[in-house]
Design a protein around this motif. Structure first.
Motif, mmCIF file in Angstrom:
data_model
loop_
_atom_site.group_PDB
_atom_site.id
_atom_site.type_symbol
_atom_site.label_atom_id
_atom_site.label_comp_id
_atom_site.label_asym_id
_atom_site.label_seq_id
_atom_site.Cartn_x
_atom_site.Cartn_y
_atom_site.Cartn_z
ATOM 1 N N SER A 56 0.812 -1.217 0.000
ATOM 2 C CA SER A 56 0.000 0.000 0.000
ATOM 3 C C SER A 56 0.846 1.268 0.000
ATOM 4 O O SER A 56 0.452 2.281 -0.594
ATOM 5 C CB SER A 56 -0.991 0.003 1.166
ATOM 6 O OG SER A 56 -0.321 0.036 2.391
ATOM 7 N N SER A 57 2.031 1.234 0.601
ATOM 8 C CA SER A 57 2.866 2.437 0.602
ATOM 9 C C SER A 57 3.351 2.778 -0.807
ATOM 10 O O SER A 57 3.584 3.951 -1.123
ATOM 11 C CB SER A 57 4.043 2.290 1.561
ATOM 12 O OG SER A 57 4.870 1.212 1.181
ATOM 13 N N LEU A 84 -9.651 2.283 -10.773
ATOM 14 C CA LEU A 84 -10.265 3.191 -9.791
ATOM 15 C C LEU A 84 -10.793 2.416 -8.587
ATOM 16 O O LEU A 84 -10.556 2.813 -7.437
ATOM 17 C CB LEU A 84 -11.401 3.988 -10.431
ATOM 18 C CG LEU A 84 -11.002 5.050 -11.435
ATOM 19 C CD1 LEU A 84 -12.245 5.622 -12.117
ATOM 20 C CD2 LEU A 84 -10.205 6.162 -10.752
ATOM 21 N N LEU A 85 -11.496 1.326 -8.845
ATOM 22 C CA LEU A 85 -12.050 0.537 -7.750
ATOM 23 C C LEU A 85 -10.949 -0.084 -6.894
ATOM 24 O O LEU A 85 -11.035 -0.077 -5.662
ATOM 25 C CB LEU A 85 -12.987 -0.537 -8.302
ATOM 26 C CG LEU A 85 -13.881 -1.224 -7.283
ATOM 27 C CD1 LEU A 85 -14.794 -0.223 -6.586
ATOM 28 C CD2 LEU A 85 -14.707 -2.305 -7.966
ATOM 29 N N SER A 86 -9.903 -0.573 -7.522
ATOM 30 C CA SER A 86 -8.775 -1.146 -6.777
ATOM 31 C C SER A 86 -8.065 -0.080 -5.950
ATOM 32 O O SER A 86 -7.672 -0.328 -4.805
ATOM 33 C CB SER A 86 -7.782 -1.802 -7.733
ATOM 34 O OG SER A 86 -8.372 -2.893 -8.381
ATOM 35 N N THR A 90 -7.605 -0.041 -1.878
ATOM 36 C CA THR A 90 -6.272 0.031 -1.272
ATOM 37 C C THR A 90 -6.120 1.285 -0.414
ATOM 38 O O THR A 90 -5.616 1.211 0.708
ATOM 39 C CB THR A 90 -5.184 0.007 -2.365
ATOM 40 O OG1 THR A 90 -5.321 -1.205 -3.113
ATOM 41 C CG2 THR A 90 -3.790 0.080 -1.752
ATOM 42 N N LEU A 91 -6.563 2.423 -0.924
ATOM 43 C CA LEU A 91 -6.392 3.680 -0.190
ATOM 44 C C LEU A 91 -7.260 3.747 1.062
ATOM 45 O O LEU A 91 -6.913 4.426 2.020
ATOM 46 C CB LEU A 91 -6.699 4.877 -1.101
ATOM 47 C CG LEU A 91 -5.720 5.081 -2.253
ATOM 48 C CD1 LEU A 91 -6.229 6.187 -3.170
ATOM 49 C CD2 LEU A 91 -4.318 5.400 -1.733
ATOM 50 N N SER A 92 -8.369 3.048 1.076
ATOM 51 C CA SER A 92 -9.258 3.101 2.232
ATOM 52 C C SER A 92 -8.876 2.103 3.328
ATOM 53 O O SER A 92 -9.517 2.054 4.368
ATOM 54 C CB SER A 92 -10.708 2.874 1.800
ATOM 55 O OG SER A 92 -10.860 1.603 1.219
ATOM 56 N N SER A 93 -7.784 1.359 3.130
ATOM 57 C CA SER A 93 -7.414 0.323 4.099
ATOM 58 C C SER A 93 -6.870 0.887 5.413
ATOM 59 O O SER A 93 -7.095 0.308 6.453
ATOM 60 C CB SER A 93 -6.413 -0.659 3.496
ATOM 61 O OG SER A 93 -5.195 0.006 3.218
ATOM 62 N N ASP A 94 -6.160 1.997 5.400
ATOM 63 C CA ASP A 94 -5.610 2.576 6.630
ATOM 64 C C ASP A 94 -5.671 4.098 6.512
ATOM 65 O O ASP A 94 -4.722 4.737 6.073
ATOM 66 C CB ASP A 94 -4.166 2.115 6.842
ATOM 67 C CG ASP A 94 -3.564 2.656 8.136
ATOM 68 O OD1 ASP A 94 -4.304 3.266 8.948
ATOM 69 O OD2 ASP A 94 -2.347 2.475 8.339
ATOM 70 N N LEU A 95 -6.801 4.650 6.922
ATOM 71 C CA LEU A 95 -7.023 6.085 6.741
ATOM 72 C C LEU A 95 -6.333 6.950 7.793
ATOM 73 O O LEU A 95 -6.340 8.168 7.678
ATOM 74 C CB LEU A 95 -8.520 6.379 6.705
ATOM 75 C CG LEU A 95 -9.238 5.777 5.497
ATOM 76 C CD1 LEU A 95 -10.749 5.962 5.619
ATOM 77 C CD2 LEU A 95 -8.723 6.366 4.206
ATOM 78 N N ALA A 96 -5.702 6.334 8.774
ATOM 79 C CA ALA A 96 -4.992 7.111 9.797
ATOM 80 C C ALA A 96 -3.649 7.629 9.278
ATOM 81 O O ALA A 96 -3.111 8.598 9.796
ATOM 82 C CB ALA A 96 -4.777 6.261 11.048
ATOM 83 N N VAL A 97 -3.120 6.983 8.231
ATOM 84 C CA VAL A 97 -1.829 7.358 7.660
ATOM 85 C C VAL A 97 -2.077 8.048 6.316
ATOM 86 O O VAL A 97 -2.868 7.561 5.510
ATOM 87 C CB VAL A 97 -0.946 6.098 7.457
ATOM 88 C CG1 VAL A 97 0.383 6.471 6.822
ATOM 89 C CG2 VAL A 97 -0.750 5.373 8.770
#
Length: 127
Positions: A56-57, A84-86, A90-97
């Motif tokens: 994800s990074s 876009l869907l992927s 991926t981007l919504s997996s860890d919204l704290a970072v």
């Protein structure tokens, strides 16, 4: 060392859950491919390379390298509905970072998704 060999052997398995791109054996190669595609303004292949890295990074780094306004202002949109869907997933997996960057991209993705597109229609209810 033997612990290094064990972690290398499991790198592909743990890459999906591990945000440390430096630990992923192909991350530097992925970054080089991504930079190449970005230099050609081929955002579809840049993001496909990032998503295929399963880190994800690397995806976030690719978003950082591509100004969202440059990507989403284009007509036709340079990203397929599947990408876009992927990206959304991926981007919504860890919204704290990297929250601001991720929310900017997620907002643009939501407005760009076509719920009637058959290539993603089956996946939308799960998202």
């Amino acid at each position: 060392s033997s612990s290094s060999s064990k972690s290398d052997a499991g790198a592909n398995v743990t890459a999906r859950n591990n945000d440390e791109s430096a630990d992923h054996p192909s991350s530097s190669n992925a970054e080089a491919q991504i930079d190449y595609w970005i230099s050609r303004k081929d955002y579809e292949n840049a993001f496909l390379s990032a998503l295929h890295s399963q880190v994800s990074s690397v995806v976030v780094s690719t978003c950082r390298k591509c100004e969202s306004i440059d990507v989403f202002r284009q007509s036709p949109l340079p990203l397929s509905q599947k990408v876009l869907l992927s990206l959304f997933h991926t981007l919504s997996s860890d919204l704290a970072v990297d929250s601001v960057l991720k929310f900017t991209w997620i907002k643009n993705i939501v407005f760009s998704l076509n719920k009637d597109d058959q290539s993603i229609a089956l996946h939308l209810p799960r998202v």
